[in-house]
Design an enzyme around this catalytic site. Structure first.
Site: not given
Length: 183
Positions: A72, A135, A162
């Protein structure tokens, strides 16, 4: 000794207990000739590039012999690091190239200028990317554009969201493969 660092996504709390980070660090440290570093990052909520990149270089020792694993916001940190410095390789998970219209993401600084894809490719001889079409934060088109820019070895899933699971065996398998190849 192969140096691997795990750069977490933004947030708060102890990263060794978040998502798959602590699990992956333990698994990687079990491999012969590997030392994996995972730390609570400074400025964990906004994850400012101006703080994270120097911390990665000066405190975590990222350099030419380092494999950076970024998730991320940590994926964006890995890419921006590789714009400036040579690394052994990068593994990015749930990566994006824009601030996604989010004020906090915008404040991080990662998205304030165009991405220098050729420089990242030059400084990171190999680039592996994990993404999932489901996601909830990052559209597949964002992830695909990163893959196209990086010319990454893209591992596409439909059911990982995610990548916030407690373990991530595919990550360990990819790193083992790269180590076996001598990369």
């Amino acid at each position: 000794m192969t140096h691997i660092v795990i750069i977490p996504g933004n947030g708060g709390g102890d990263v060794t207990r978040a998502n798959w980070y602590g699990w992956a660090q333990r698994k990687l440290n079990e491999l012969d000739g590997v030392k994996c570093d995972l730390r609570n990052m400074p400025d964990p909520v906004i994850a400012r590039e101006s703080i994270w990149i120097p911390f990665m270089r000066d405190e975590m020792g990222c350099g030419e012999e380092t494999i950076i694993v970024g998730h991320s916001s940590g994926a964006e940190a890995a890419m921006r690091f590789a714009e400036k410095y040579k690394v052994k390789g990068i593994v990015i998970v749930s990566a994006c190239f824009s601030d996604l219209g989010d004020e906090n993401e915008r404040a991080s600084g990662y998205y304030s200028r165009p991405w220098e894809w050729p420089r990242i490719r030059e400084n990171a001889p190999w680039r592996v990317q994990f993404g999932s079409t489901d996601d909830p934060f990052i559209s597949w088109s964002e992830q695909q554009q990163v893959a196209d820019g990086l010319e990454s070895d893209l591992h596409k899933f439909q059911d990982k969201g995610h990548f916030m699971n407690t373990c991530f065996p595919q990550l360990i398998d990819v790193i083992k493969k790269k180590l076996k190849e001598g990369k």
